[in-house]
Design an enzyme around this catalytic site. Structure first.
Site, PDB file in Angstrom:
ATOM      1  N   ASP A   1      -8.063  -5.101  -0.411  1.00 29.14           N
ATOM      2  CA  ASP A   1      -8.614  -5.914  -1.490  1.00 29.14           C
ATOM      3  C   ASP A   1      -8.365  -7.406  -1.352  1.00 29.14           C
ATOM      4  OD1 ASP A   1      -9.807  -3.877  -3.030  1.00 29.14           O
ATOM      5  OD2 ASP A   1      -7.804  -3.203  -3.608  1.00 29.14           O
TER       6      ASP A   1
ATOM      7  N   HIS B   1       0.842  -1.187   0.000  1.00 34.52           N
ATOM      8  CA  HIS B   1       0.000   0.000   0.000  1.00 34.52           C
ATOM      9  C   HIS B   1       0.874   1.233   0.000  1.00 34.52           C
ATOM     10  CE1 HIS B   1      -3.157   2.821   1.092  1.00 34.52           C
ATOM     11  NE2 HIS B   1      -3.987   1.888   0.665  1.00 34.52           N
TER      12      HIS B   1
HETATM   13  N1  COA Z   1       3.904  -7.449  -4.830  1.00 36.18           N
HETATM   14  C1  COA Z   1       5.229  -7.476  -4.964  1.00 36.18           C
HETATM   15  N2  COA Z   1       6.019  -6.429  -4.732  1.00 36.18           N
HETATM   16  C2  COA Z   1       5.429  -5.294  -4.362  1.00 36.18           C
HETATM   17  C3  COA Z   1       4.052  -5.187  -4.191  1.00 36.18           C
HETATM   18  C4  COA Z   1       3.279  -6.324  -4.449  1.00 36.18           C
HETATM   19  N3  COA Z   1       1.948  -6.291  -4.315  1.00 36.18           N
HETATM   20  N4  COA Z   1       3.744  -3.934  -3.801  1.00 36.18           N
HETATM   21  C5  COA Z   1       4.896  -3.278  -3.732  1.00 36.18           C
HETATM   22  N5  COA Z   1       5.912  -4.096  -4.065  1.00 36.18           N
HETATM   23  C6  COA Z   1       7.321  -3.748  -4.096  1.00 36.18           C
HETATM   24  C7  COA Z   1       7.678  -3.120  -5.430  1.00 36.18           C
HETATM   25  O1  COA Z   1       8.055  -4.089  -6.397  1.00 36.18           O
HETATM   26  C8  COA Z   1       8.833  -2.264  -5.035  1.00 36.18           C
HETATM   27  O2  COA Z   1       9.964  -3.059  -4.834  1.00 36.18           O
HETATM   28  P1  COA Z   1      11.372  -2.654  -5.437  1.00 36.18           P
HETATM   29  O3  COA Z   1      11.717  -1.363  -4.742  1.00 36.18           O
HETATM   30  O4  COA Z   1      12.252  -3.792  -5.089  1.00 36.18           O
HETATM   31  O5  COA Z   1      11.147  -2.479  -6.911  1.00 36.18           O
HETATM   32  C9  COA Z   1       8.413  -1.721  -3.668  1.00 36.18           C
HETATM   33  O6  COA Z   1       7.554  -2.731  -3.132  1.00 36.18           O
HETATM   34  C10 COA Z   1       7.686  -0.393  -3.719  1.00 36.18           C
HETATM   35  O7  COA Z   1       6.668  -0.465  -4.704  1.00 36.18           O
HETATM   36  P2  COA Z   1       5.989   0.820  -5.360  1.00 36.18           P
HETATM   37  O8  COA Z   1       5.259   0.367  -6.586  1.00 36.18           O
HETATM   38  O9  COA Z   1       6.951   1.939  -5.489  1.00 36.18           O
HETATM   39  O10 COA Z   1       4.977   1.227  -4.230  1.00 36.18           O
HETATM   40  P3  COA Z   1       3.714   2.097  -4.460  1.00 36.18           P
HETATM   41  O11 COA Z   1       3.492   2.863  -3.226  1.00 36.18           O
HETATM   42  O12 COA Z   1       3.756   2.868  -5.722  1.00 36.18           O
HETATM   43  O13 COA Z   1       2.617   0.937  -4.673  1.00 36.18           O
HETATM   44  C11 COA Z   1       0.675  -0.277  -4.756  1.00 36.18           C
HETATM   45  C12 COA Z   1       1.457   0.809  -4.006  1.00 36.18           C
HETATM   46  C13 COA Z   1      -0.641  -0.506  -4.027  1.00 36.18           C
HETATM   47  C14 COA Z   1       0.384   0.208  -6.175  1.00 36.18           C
HETATM   48  C15 COA Z   1       1.522  -1.569  -4.804  1.00 36.18           C
HETATM   49  O14 COA Z   1       1.769  -2.030  -3.506  1.00 36.18           O
HETATM   50  C16 COA Z   1       0.865  -2.659  -5.661  1.00 36.18           C
HETATM   51  O15 COA Z   1       1.046  -2.673  -6.876  1.00 36.18           O
HETATM   52  N6  COA Z   1       0.084  -3.570  -5.012  1.00 36.18           N
HETATM   53  C17 COA Z   1      -0.632  -4.562  -5.744  1.00 36.18           C
HETATM   54  C18 COA Z   1      -1.937  -3.985  -6.266  1.00 36.18           C
HETATM   55  C19 COA Z   1      -2.931  -3.763  -5.166  1.00 36.18           C
HETATM   56  O16 COA Z   1      -3.149  -4.615  -4.319  1.00 36.18           O
HETATM   57  N7  COA Z   1      -3.596  -2.595  -5.217  1.00 36.18           N
HETATM   58  C20 COA Z   1      -4.624  -2.250  -4.265  1.00 36.18           C
HETATM   59  C21 COA Z   1      -4.178  -1.148  -3.383  1.00 36.18           C
HETATM   60  S1  COA Z   1      -5.347  -0.822  -2.093  1.00 36.18           S
END
Ligand code: COA
Length: 372
Positions: free
Chosen positions: A308, A257
């Site tokens: 979710d 998140h």
């Molecule tokens: N699975 C695997 N790795 C994940 C992850 C996941 N669900 N969520 C974050 N990470 C990792 C990223 O790969 C990244 O790792 P790295 O630095 O080694 O590349 C790190 O954590 C940070 O990710 P980032 O995308 O910069 O974080 P964010 O704040 O932009 O992302 C989300 C937030 C929610 C978009 C992200 O956690 C995600 O894609 N989750 C899955 C989708 C989801 O469940 N969305 C609903 C949100 S309520």
């Protein structure tokens, strides 16, 4: 410097909800979401988000009656539904349906605060009807008219399946709707506020919010989580599945998140509901697979489930088809979106951030005939 993804940028003041991502806390209008999830109802939360206080019994009754009275969709919308049911995905239907709901809205283009409050209540009341109608039509079943005796959550399950849900199922859905009702400046709410800040109308702002919710990094994650549970199929497969996925640098949907660095407080309730429903329905498999995935993702990546992840198995037990899970998120978020739009109108300034130009400069224009 560019703040990619606008992380930590404060884009608006709000009195609606607040998150403490370090300690895993969430409040609506200062009320802890744990108290609301265990003691309140969706209708009460609608009232809270739209008036910034809890209702008396009489006020809650009045609001519930208003929502019941607005459940039916216009003949225009009902007439569009056979085509939408045949030609569009559920979220595309909802995006188009909400946009089309502006036609025949009794308040038309009036944009006074009072008219916008009424439009908000209509959108909250009609969204479940749109989703249920769509589902009945695409499965060649008779439409089920709303039942005025049932509250919002129970009536949705009724319109979807044609059967009145038992009390436990109705309460379980109601609890998920409360948990999804608002969540500060998430992508769809931000989208709604950007559109509202141009002084475009309520329907335009909510149509945009639905479009933003559609993506798998936002609302689409509950559906993706359900597909993952199905692919895993058995708790014993979870470890291999998660490790393989991470090795391919793929994301595990329903985890991580932007704001929460610890357990998402909504996940706490959804995990409990998933377990309870699984036991009550004699089908603990989805919970067991989920719990095992959670364990492996925590040990491999240190990531926590978000709202979710456990919503997926809860909705499965409530008979909600996988591709309707994001539309259900939308119907739950409707009070939050519409309250944010009203809040934006009440103290508006156009939202217009900057961009940082990183392309080439001082290019020489070559006439098209001379380009190689
Ligand atoms: N699975 C695997 N790795 C994940 C992850 C996941 N669900 N969520 C974050 N990470 C990792 C990223 O790969 C990244 O790792 P790295 O630095 O080694 O590349 C790190 O954590 C940070 O990710 P980032 O995308 O910069 O974080 P964010 O704040 O932009 O992302 C989300 C937030 C929610 C978009 C992200 O956690 C995600 O894609 N989750 C899955 C989708 C989801 O469940 N969305 C609903 C949100 S309520």
């Amino acid at each position: 410097m560019t703040q990619k993804g606008l992380e930590e940028v404060v884009a608006a003041e709000t009195r609606l909800s607040d998150v403490d991502g370090v300690n895993g806390r969430l409040w609506y209008v200062g009320y802890d979401v744990h108290d609301l999830a265990t003691s309140s109802t969706f209708e009460e939360v609608v009232y809270l988000l739209h008036t910034l206080r809890l209702p008396t019994e009489a006020e809650l009754d009045e609001l519930s009656d208003r929502l019941v009275a607005e459940r039916e969709v216009s003949p225009f919308l009902a007439g569009m539904m056979p085509t939408l049911a045949q030609q569009t995905s559920p979220m595309s239907m909802l995006r188009t349906g909400v946009s089309a709901a502006s036609a025949y809205d009794p308040d038309g283009w009036e944009d006074t605060p009072e008219a916008n409050e009424r439009k908000a209540m209509r959108l909250i009341a009609k969204t479940p009807t749109l989703i249920a109608l769509y589902h009945r039509m695409r499965t060649d079943q008779e439409a089920v008219p709303p039942n005025p005796k049932l509250p919002h959550a129970a009536n949705f399950l009724y319109m979807l399946s044609g059967e009145e849900p038992d009390q436990e199922d109705a309460v379980a859905l109601d609890t998920t709707l409360i948990l999804y009702a608002d969540h500060t400046m998430n992508a769809s709410t931000f989208t709604a506020r950007v559109i509202a800040s141009t002084l475009a109308d309520m329907f335009s702002a909510i149509t945009g919010a639905i479009a933003a919710l559609k993506g798998p990094l936002h609302g689409g994650a509950n559906e993706e989580s359900m597909k993952m549970l199905e692919e895993v199929g058995d708790p014993s497969n979870a470890e291999r599945y998660v490790k393989d996925k991470l090795a391919r640098r793929e994301r595990i949907m329903g985890f991580g998140h932007r704001v929460y660095k610890t357990e998402d407080p909504r996940a706490t309730h959804l995990r409990r509901l998933s377990q309870e429903l699984g036991e009550r329905k004699g089908d603990p498999r989805w919970f067991e697979i989920s719990a095992e995935i959670e364990r492996v993702v925590a040990s491999e990546k240190g990531l926590h489930p978000n709202v979710d992840f456990y919503a997926a198995s809860v909705y499965r037990h409530l008979g909600i088809p996988t591709d309707l899970m994001t539309p259900v998120f939308a119907l739950a978020r409707m009070p939050g979106w519409t309250a944010h739009v009203r809040e934006q109108y009440a103290d508006n300034r156009l939202i217009r951030p900057e961009s940082e130009y990183v392309g080439p400069r001082d290019q020489v224009y070559v006439p098209i005939a001379q380009r190689g």
